[in-house]
Design a protein around this motif. Structure first.
Motif, PDB file in Angstrom:
ATOM      1  N   TYR A   1      53.017  25.798  26.105  1.00  0.00           N
ATOM      2  CA  TYR A   1      52.132  25.373  27.194  1.00  0.00           C
ATOM      3  C   TYR A   1      52.930  25.175  28.486  1.00  0.00           C
ATOM      4  O   TYR A   1      52.568  25.689  29.537  1.00  0.00           O
ATOM      5  CB  TYR A   1      51.406  24.072  26.815  1.00  0.00           C
ATOM      6  CG  TYR A   1      50.626  23.476  27.956  1.00  0.00           C
ATOM      7  CD1 TYR A   1      49.356  23.927  28.254  1.00  0.00           C
ATOM      8  CD2 TYR A   1      51.172  22.473  28.748  1.00  0.00           C
ATOM      9  CE1 TYR A   1      48.641  23.396  29.316  1.00  0.00           C
ATOM     10  CE2 TYR A   1      50.470  21.931  29.805  1.00  0.00           C
ATOM     11  CZ  TYR A   1      49.205  22.399  30.086  1.00  0.00           C
ATOM     12  OH  TYR A   1      48.502  21.882  31.142  1.00  0.00           O
ATOM     13  N   VAL A   2      54.030  24.433  28.401  1.00  0.00           N
ATOM     14  CA  VAL A   2      54.847  24.164  29.588  1.00  0.00           C
ATOM     15  C   VAL A   2      55.384  25.470  30.172  1.00  0.00           C
ATOM     16  O   VAL A   2      55.338  25.684  31.384  1.00  0.00           O
ATOM     17  CB  VAL A   2      56.000  23.181  29.250  1.00  0.00           C
ATOM     18  CG1 VAL A   2      56.989  23.086  30.397  1.00  0.00           C
ATOM     19  CG2 VAL A   2      55.447  21.807  28.916  1.00  0.00           C
ATOM     20  N   LYS A   3      55.892  26.347  29.317  1.00  0.00           N
ATOM     21  CA  LYS A   3      56.432  27.622  29.795  1.00  0.00           C
ATOM     22  C   LYS A   3      55.339  28.479  30.439  1.00  0.00           C
ATOM     23  O   LYS A   3      55.564  29.115  31.465  1.00  0.00           O
ATOM     24  CB  LYS A   3      57.089  28.378  28.643  1.00  0.00           C
ATOM     25  CG  LYS A   3      57.764  29.642  29.082  1.00  0.00           C
ATOM     26  CD  LYS A   3      58.495  30.324  27.956  1.00  0.00           C
ATOM     27  CE  LYS A   3      59.175  31.580  28.466  1.00  0.00           C
ATOM     28  NZ  LYS A   3      59.817  32.330  27.403  1.00  0.00           N
ATOM     29  N   ASN A   4      54.159  28.479  29.852  1.00  0.00           N
ATOM     30  CA  ASN A   4      53.062  29.289  30.372  1.00  0.00           C
ATOM     31  C   ASN A   4      52.562  28.769  31.714  1.00  0.00           C
ATOM     32  O   ASN A   4      52.295  29.534  32.634  1.00  0.00           O
ATOM     33  CB  ASN A   4      51.925  29.325  29.349  1.00  0.00           C
ATOM     34  CG  ASN A   4      50.785  30.217  29.775  1.00  0.00           C
ATOM     35  OD1 ASN A   4      49.858  29.762  30.434  1.00  0.00           O
ATOM     36  ND2 ASN A   4      50.873  31.474  29.399  1.00  0.00           N
ATOM     37  N   VAL A   5      52.450  27.455  31.853  1.00  0.00           N
ATOM     38  CA  VAL A   5      51.887  26.870  33.078  1.00  0.00           C
ATOM     39  C   VAL A   5      52.922  26.782  34.196  1.00  0.00           C
ATOM     40  O   VAL A   5      52.609  27.014  35.360  1.00  0.00           O
ATOM     41  CB  VAL A   5      51.282  25.480  32.770  1.00  0.00           C
ATOM     42  CG1 VAL A   5      50.836  24.784  34.043  1.00  0.00           C
ATOM     43  CG2 VAL A   5      50.103  25.622  31.814  1.00  0.00           C
ATOM     44  N   TYR A   6      54.188  26.463  33.866  1.00  0.00           N
ATOM     45  CA  TYR A   6      55.209  26.206  34.884  1.00  0.00           C
ATOM     46  C   TYR A   6      56.269  27.304  35.001  1.00  0.00           C
ATOM     47  O   TYR A   6      57.127  27.214  35.867  1.00  0.00           O
ATOM     48  CB  TYR A   6      55.901  24.866  34.616  1.00  0.00           C
ATOM     49  CG  TYR A   6      54.956  23.708  34.760  1.00  0.00           C
ATOM     50  CD1 TYR A   6      54.693  23.156  36.008  1.00  0.00           C
ATOM     51  CD2 TYR A   6      54.293  23.187  33.660  1.00  0.00           C
ATOM     52  CE1 TYR A   6      53.816  22.101  36.146  1.00  0.00           C
ATOM     53  CE2 TYR A   6      53.408  22.141  33.787  1.00  0.00           C
ATOM     54  CZ  TYR A   6      53.163  21.607  35.031  1.00  0.00           C
ATOM     55  OH  TYR A   6      52.283  20.567  35.170  1.00  0.00           O
ATOM     56  N   GLY A   7      56.234  28.298  34.145  1.00  0.00           N
ATOM     57  CA  GLY A   7      57.211  29.383  34.219  1.00  0.00           C
ATOM     58  C   GLY A   7      58.395  29.179  33.297  1.00  0.00           C
ATOM     59  O   GLY A   7      58.856  30.106  32.669  1.00  0.00           O
ATOM     60  N   SER A   8      58.899  27.966  33.218  1.00  0.00           N
ATOM     61  CA  SER A   8      59.988  27.629  32.294  1.00  0.00           C
ATOM     62  C   SER A   8      60.063  26.120  32.163  1.00  0.00           C
ATOM     63  O   SER A   8      59.489  25.380  32.974  1.00  0.00           O
ATOM     64  CB  SER A   8      61.333  28.180  32.783  1.00  0.00           C
ATOM     65  OG  SER A   8      61.807  27.434  33.877  1.00  0.00           O
ATOM     66  N   PHE A   9      60.772  25.685  31.153  1.00  0.00           N
ATOM     67  CA  PHE A   9      60.937  24.254  30.940  1.00  0.00           C
ATOM     68  C   PHE A   9      61.761  23.646  32.068  1.00  0.00           C
ATOM     69  O   PHE A   9      61.498  22.535  32.512  1.00  0.00           O
ATOM     70  CB  PHE A   9      61.602  24.026  29.579  1.00  0.00           C
ATOM     71  CG  PHE A   9      61.183  22.760  28.930  1.00  0.00           C
ATOM     72  CD1 PHE A   9      59.969  22.664  28.281  1.00  0.00           C
ATOM     73  CD2 PHE A   9      61.994  21.648  28.977  1.00  0.00           C
ATOM     74  CE1 PHE A   9      59.568  21.483  27.685  1.00  0.00           C
ATOM     75  CE2 PHE A   9      61.606  20.464  28.386  1.00  0.00           C
ATOM     76  CZ  PHE A   9      60.387  20.384  27.742  1.00  0.00           C
ATOM     77  N   ILE A  10      62.759  24.388  32.550  1.00  0.00           N
ATOM     78  CA  ILE A  10      63.590  23.908  33.660  1.00  0.00           C
ATOM     79  C   ILE A  10      62.747  23.740  34.921  1.00  0.00           C
ATOM     80  O   ILE A  10      62.892  22.747  35.637  1.00  0.00           O
ATOM     81  CB  ILE A  10      64.785  24.852  33.910  1.00  0.00           C
ATOM     82  CG1 ILE A  10      65.761  24.769  32.734  1.00  0.00           C
ATOM     83  CG2 ILE A  10      65.493  24.518  35.211  1.00  0.00           C
ATOM     84  CD1 ILE A  10      66.924  25.727  32.807  1.00  0.00           C
ATOM     85  N   ASN A  11      61.855  24.684  35.203  1.00  0.00           N
ATOM     86  CA  ASN A  11      60.970  24.558  36.369  1.00  0.00           C
ATOM     87  C   ASN A  11      60.138  23.284  36.289  1.00  0.00           C
ATOM     88  O   ASN A  11      59.963  22.584  37.290  1.00  0.00           O
ATOM     89  CB  ASN A  11      60.034  25.759  36.482  1.00  0.00           C
ATOM     90  CG  ASN A  11      60.738  27.015  36.911  1.00  0.00           C
ATOM     91  OD1 ASN A  11      61.886  26.990  37.333  1.00  0.00           O
ATOM     92  ND2 ASN A  11      60.050  28.138  36.776  1.00  0.00           N
TER      93      ASN A  11
END
Length: 127
Positions: free
Chosen positions: A65-75
């Motif tokens: 979910y985080v990767k899909n919505v924000y591009g990456s966990f770091i972002n």
């Protein structure tokens, strides 16, 4: 490039609140409020597996979910001033700067106050 997909079964605000709640718990439980990002993601997925996150009716872990919505966990982590990221070669560590912040007092107002960039006036020109 981030693929914007609004087929998740929860809002961006609710997903953000859940992610912060469990990330803060994990960082408080870790030594010196630091943890390897890979360990953080594993623990986050384990602690949130009871939450039904789905896209196109397929259950997914919160890290997807985080990767899909924000591009990456770091972002995602980089947006907020209470998290820090340290890259040391292949190791990436996540640090909680504000050790007084915990998941019990977390609300949307506190989350919004800790966003890195706030545009106050857009009537300026960079020279």
């Amino acid at each position: 490039m981030v693929q914007k997909n609004n087929k998740w079964n929860l809002s961006k605000e609710k997903g953000e609140e859940l992610a912060h709640k469990y990330i803060l718990e994990i960082l408080h439980d870790s030594k010196n409020h630091r943890i390897l990002m890979s360990d953080l993601i594993i623990l986050l997925n384990q602690r949130t597996k009871h939450i039904n996150l789905s896209i196109h009716k397929k259950k997914k872990p919160i890290s997807v979910y985080v990767k899909n919505v924000y591009g990456s966990f770091i972002n995602f982590l980089d947006i907020y001033s209470f998290y820090g990221i340290i890259e040391n070669g292949a190791d990436i560590k996540v640090i909680l700067f504000d050790s007084e912040l915990n998941s019990n007092i977390l609300d949307p107002k506190i989350i919004n106050e800790n966003r890195e960039w706030i545009l106050i006036n857009d009537d300026f020109i960079f020279v």
